[in-house]
Design a protein around this motif. Sequence first.
Motif, PDB file in Angstrom:
ATOM      1  N   ALA A 272      45.193   5.544  22.309  1.00 29.21           N
ATOM      2  CA  ALA A 272      45.145   4.175  22.821  1.00 29.21           C
ATOM      3  C   ALA A 272      46.520   3.529  22.624  1.00 29.21           C
ATOM      4  CB  ALA A 272      44.083   3.375  22.082  1.00 29.21           C
ATOM      5  N   PRO A 273      47.105   3.020  23.700  1.00 23.13           N
ATOM      6  CA  PRO A 273      48.444   2.448  23.578  1.00 23.13           C
ATOM      7  C   PRO A 273      48.437   1.122  22.826  1.00 23.13           C
ATOM      8  CG  PRO A 273      47.586   2.100  25.788  1.00 23.13           C
ATOM      9  CD  PRO A 273      46.572   2.941  25.053  1.00 23.13           C
ATOM     10  N   ALA A 274      49.578   0.807  22.272  1.00 22.97           N
ATOM     11  CA  ALA A 274      49.753  -0.485  21.616  1.00 22.97           C
ATOM     12  C   ALA A 274      49.867  -1.563  22.686  1.00 22.97           C
ATOM     13  CB  ALA A 274      51.017  -0.470  20.768  1.00 22.97           C
ATOM     14  N   THR A 275      49.592  -2.798  22.287  1.00 21.61           N
ATOM     15  CA  THR A 275      49.803  -3.902  23.210  1.00 21.61           C
ATOM     16  C   THR A 275      51.296  -3.974  23.495  1.00 21.61           C
ATOM     17  OG1 THR A 275      47.933  -5.090  22.252  1.00 21.61           O
ATOM     18  CG2 THR A 275      49.506  -6.384  23.538  1.00 21.61           C
ATOM     19  N   PRO A 276      51.692  -3.920  24.769  1.00 21.43           N
ATOM     20  CA  PRO A 276      53.122  -3.952  25.092  1.00 21.43           C
ATOM     21  C   PRO A 276      53.788  -5.234  24.599  1.00 21.43           C
ATOM     22  CG  PRO A 276      51.809  -3.408  27.036  1.00 21.43           C
ATOM     23  CD  PRO A 276      50.858  -3.826  25.956  1.00 21.43           C
ATOM     24  N   LEU A 277      55.025  -5.116  24.171  1.00 15.60           N
ATOM     25  CA  LEU A 277      55.785  -6.256  23.666  1.00 15.60           C
ATOM     26  C   LEU A 277      55.848  -7.384  24.697  1.00 15.60           C
ATOM     27  CD1 LEU A 277      57.312  -7.119  21.156  1.00 15.60           C
ATOM     28  CD2 LEU A 277      59.367  -6.094  22.114  1.00 15.60           C
ATOM     29  N   GLU A 278      55.868  -7.016  25.979  1.00 19.73           N
ATOM     30  CA  GLU A 278      55.958  -8.014  27.047  1.00 19.73           C
ATOM     31  C   GLU A 278      54.727  -8.931  27.106  1.00 19.73           C
ATOM     32  OE1 GLU A 278      56.306  -4.526  27.814  1.00 19.73           O
ATOM     33  OE2 GLU A 278      58.418  -4.808  27.307  1.00 19.73           O
ATOM     34  N   GLU A 279      53.629  -8.505  26.489  1.00 22.52           N
ATOM     35  CA  GLU A 279      52.404  -9.306  26.485  1.00 22.52           C
ATOM     36  C   GLU A 279      52.519 -10.521  25.550  1.00 22.52           C
ATOM     37  OE1 GLU A 279      49.373  -8.747  28.196  1.00 22.52           O
ATOM     38  OE2 GLU A 279      50.578  -7.320  29.349  1.00 22.52           O
ATOM     39  N   TYR A 280      53.474 -10.477  24.633  1.00 19.86           N
ATOM     40  CA  TYR A 280      53.661 -11.574  23.692  1.00 19.86           C
ATOM     41  C   TYR A 280      54.768 -12.486  24.205  1.00 19.86           C
ATOM     42  CZ  TYR A 280      51.118  -8.352  20.645  1.00 19.86           C
ATOM     43  OH  TYR A 280      50.193  -7.492  20.116  1.00 19.86           O
ATOM     44  N   GLU A 281      54.618 -13.780  23.965  1.00 21.28           N
ATOM     45  CA  GLU A 281      55.614 -14.736  24.448  1.00 21.28           C
ATOM     46  C   GLU A 281      56.182 -15.565  23.302  1.00 21.28           C
ATOM     47  OE1 GLU A 281      53.628 -17.090  27.380  1.00 21.28           O
ATOM     48  OE2 GLU A 281      53.450 -15.434  28.797  1.00 21.28           O
ATOM     49  N   GLY A 282      57.415 -16.033  23.482  1.00 24.86           N
ATOM     50  CA  GLY A 282      58.062 -16.963  22.560  1.00 24.86           C
ATOM     51  C   GLY A 282      58.047 -16.513  21.120  1.00 24.86           C
ATOM     52  N   GLU A 283      57.552 -17.416  20.239  1.00 26.60           N
ATOM     53  CA  GLU A 283      57.527 -17.135  18.805  1.00 26.60           C
ATOM     54  C   GLU A 283      56.650 -15.934  18.472  1.00 26.60           C
ATOM     55  OE1 GLU A 283      56.596 -20.511  16.363  1.00 26.60           O
ATOM     56  OE2 GLU A 283      58.076 -21.780  17.361  1.00 26.60           O
ATOM     57  N   ASP A 284      55.559 -15.757  19.209  1.00 27.87           N
ATOM     58  CA  ASP A 284      54.679 -14.612  18.964  1.00 27.87           C
ATOM     59  C   ASP A 284      55.432 -13.301  19.172  1.00 27.87           C
ATOM     60  OD1 ASP A 284      52.648 -16.393  18.484  1.00 27.87           O
ATOM     61  OD2 ASP A 284      51.701 -16.138  20.444  1.00 27.87           O
TER      62      ASP A 284
ATOM     63  N   PHE B 105      51.867   0.616  14.890  1.00 27.66           N
ATOM     64  CA  PHE B 105      51.473  -0.731  15.297  1.00 27.66           C
ATOM     65  C   PHE B 105      50.660  -0.658  16.575  1.00 27.66           C
ATOM     66  CE2 PHE B 105      52.259  -4.340  18.119  1.00 27.66           C
ATOM     67  CZ  PHE B 105      51.792  -5.379  17.336  1.00 27.66           C
ATOM     68  N   LYS B 106      49.533  -1.390  16.611  1.00 29.19           N
ATOM     69  CA  LYS B 106      48.702  -1.450  17.808  1.00 29.19           C
ATOM     70  C   LYS B 106      48.655  -2.846  18.411  1.00 29.19           C
ATOM     71  CE  LYS B 106      47.381   2.748  18.302  1.00 29.19           C
ATOM     72  NZ  LYS B 106      47.780   3.498  19.476  1.00 29.19           N
ATOM     73  N   HIS B 107      48.451  -3.872  17.554  1.00 35.51           N
ATOM     74  CA  HIS B 107      48.247  -5.209  18.113  1.00 35.51           C
ATOM     75  C   HIS B 107      48.417  -6.273  17.027  1.00 35.51           C
ATOM     76  CE1 HIS B 107      46.533  -8.244  20.763  1.00 35.51           C
ATOM     77  NE2 HIS B 107      45.689  -8.588  19.819  1.00 35.51           N
ATOM     78  N   PHE B 108      48.841  -7.449  17.455  1.00 42.50           N
ATOM     79  CA  PHE B 108      48.898  -8.614  16.565  1.00 42.50           C
ATOM     80  C   PHE B 108      48.153  -9.748  17.244  1.00 42.50           C
ATOM     81  CE2 PHE B 108      51.177 -12.634  15.382  1.00 42.50           C
ATOM     82  CZ  PHE B 108      50.710 -12.709  14.080  1.00 42.50           C
ATOM     83  N   GLU B 109      47.243 -10.382  16.509  1.00 43.29           N
ATOM     84  CA  GLU B 109      46.516 -11.540  17.021  1.00 43.29           C
ATOM     85  C   GLU B 109      47.163 -12.797  16.438  1.00 43.29           C
ATOM     86  OE1 GLU B 109      42.369 -11.223  16.072  1.00 43.29           O
ATOM     87  OE2 GLU B 109      42.041  -9.699  17.607  1.00 43.29           O
ATOM     88  N   PRO B 110      48.008 -13.471  17.207  1.00 37.66           N
ATOM     89  CA  PRO B 110      48.706 -14.661  16.692  1.00 37.66           C
ATOM     90  C   PRO B 110      47.755 -15.756  16.200  1.00 37.66           C
ATOM     91  CG  PRO B 110      49.605 -13.992  18.815  1.00 37.66           C
ATOM     92  CD  PRO B 110      48.383 -13.164  18.582  1.00 37.66           C
ATOM     93  N   ARG B 111      46.614 -15.904  16.854  1.00 38.67           N
ATOM     94  CA  ARG B 111      45.664 -16.960  16.514  1.00 38.67           C
ATOM     95  C   ARG B 111      45.098 -16.784  15.101  1.00 38.67           C
ATOM     96  NH1 ARG B 111      40.604 -16.483  17.234  1.00 38.67           N
ATOM     97  NH2 ARG B 111      40.726 -14.754  18.676  1.00 38.67           N
ATOM     98  N   THR B 112      44.836 -15.512  14.708  1.00 38.09           N
ATOM     99  CA  THR B 112      44.228 -15.245  13.399  1.00 38.09           C
ATOM    100  C   THR B 112      45.213 -14.694  12.374  1.00 38.09           C
ATOM    101  OG1 THR B 112      43.598 -13.010  14.073  1.00 38.09           O
ATOM    102  CG2 THR B 112      41.967 -14.773  14.436  1.00 38.09           C
ATOM    103  N   GLY B 113      46.370 -14.202  12.845  1.00 38.20           N
ATOM    104  CA  GLY B 113      47.356 -13.620  11.942  1.00 38.20           C
ATOM    105  C   GLY B 113      47.018 -12.203  11.510  1.00 38.20           C
ATOM    106  N   VAL B 114      46.161 -11.519  12.265  1.00 37.65           N
ATOM    107  CA  VAL B 114      45.738 -10.167  11.914  1.00 37.65           C
ATOM    108  C   VAL B 114      46.588  -9.140  12.666  1.00 37.65           C
ATOM    109  CG1 VAL B 114      43.833  -8.510  11.899  1.00 37.65           C
ATOM    110  CG2 VAL B 114      43.385 -10.929  11.468  1.00 37.65           C
ATOM    111  N   VAL B 115      47.088  -8.146  11.907  1.00 37.77           N
ATOM    112  CA  VAL B 115      47.853  -7.034  12.474  1.00 37.77           C
ATOM    113  C   VAL B 115      46.936  -5.814  12.459  1.00 37.77           C
ATOM    114  CG1 VAL B 115      49.839  -5.508  12.159  1.00 37.77           C
ATOM    115  CG2 VAL B 115      50.041  -7.940  11.609  1.00 37.77           C
TER     116      VAL B 115
END
Length: 193
Positions: free
Chosen positions: A104-116, A144-154
């Motif tokens: 399963a691929p990681a969430t691409p860096l392009e999916e995150y914006e700005g400070e995230d 690394f697979k994913h970071f949820e900015p809303r919850t702070g979970v990696v």
Amino acid sequence: MFIQTEDTPNPQSMKFLPGQPVLGEGATGVDFPTAESAAASPLAQLLFETDGVMGVYLGADFITVTKTEAVEWLHIKPALLGAIADFMTAGLPVIAEGAAPSDAPATPLEEYEGEDREVVEQIVELIETRVRPAVAADGGDIVFKHFEPRTGVVFLSMQGACSGCPSSTMTLKSGIENMLKHYVPEVVRVEAA
């Protein structure tokens, strides 16, 4: 061909060092947690033919094999050493040409914006420079697979000797989580993907 072996913190996994590149310098390791997932690698397929093998991880210059608890290393290690030596001596491709491992691929860096995006870049940099080299020494990998900015979970994926290792939860929580929280205040906790 002389192949060194090393025990890993996971008693069900052993690291095999053939003394030559497996995937090659700078390559990202490839995890085959089941025989079905090994279609992309003739070497992994060959290793799964040994009774008791339940996982294969290919690194830049090593192979980690994970066995079932019902089988002793004493019984399967010679067969694995022979299979690896024969395969590597034959000079066959470790990954089939044009094949892509089904991880399963990681969430691409392009999916995150700005400070995230900046936070994710910091997380990935820390994992790449501080965590992965240390874990590779033990025959595993953490990706690394994913970071949820809303919850702070990696979310991280444990591979090779790390997958199913009795100490992997402690490594994840005490080691990696504490380090990421120290350097990246936006990180609240780390979970296995």
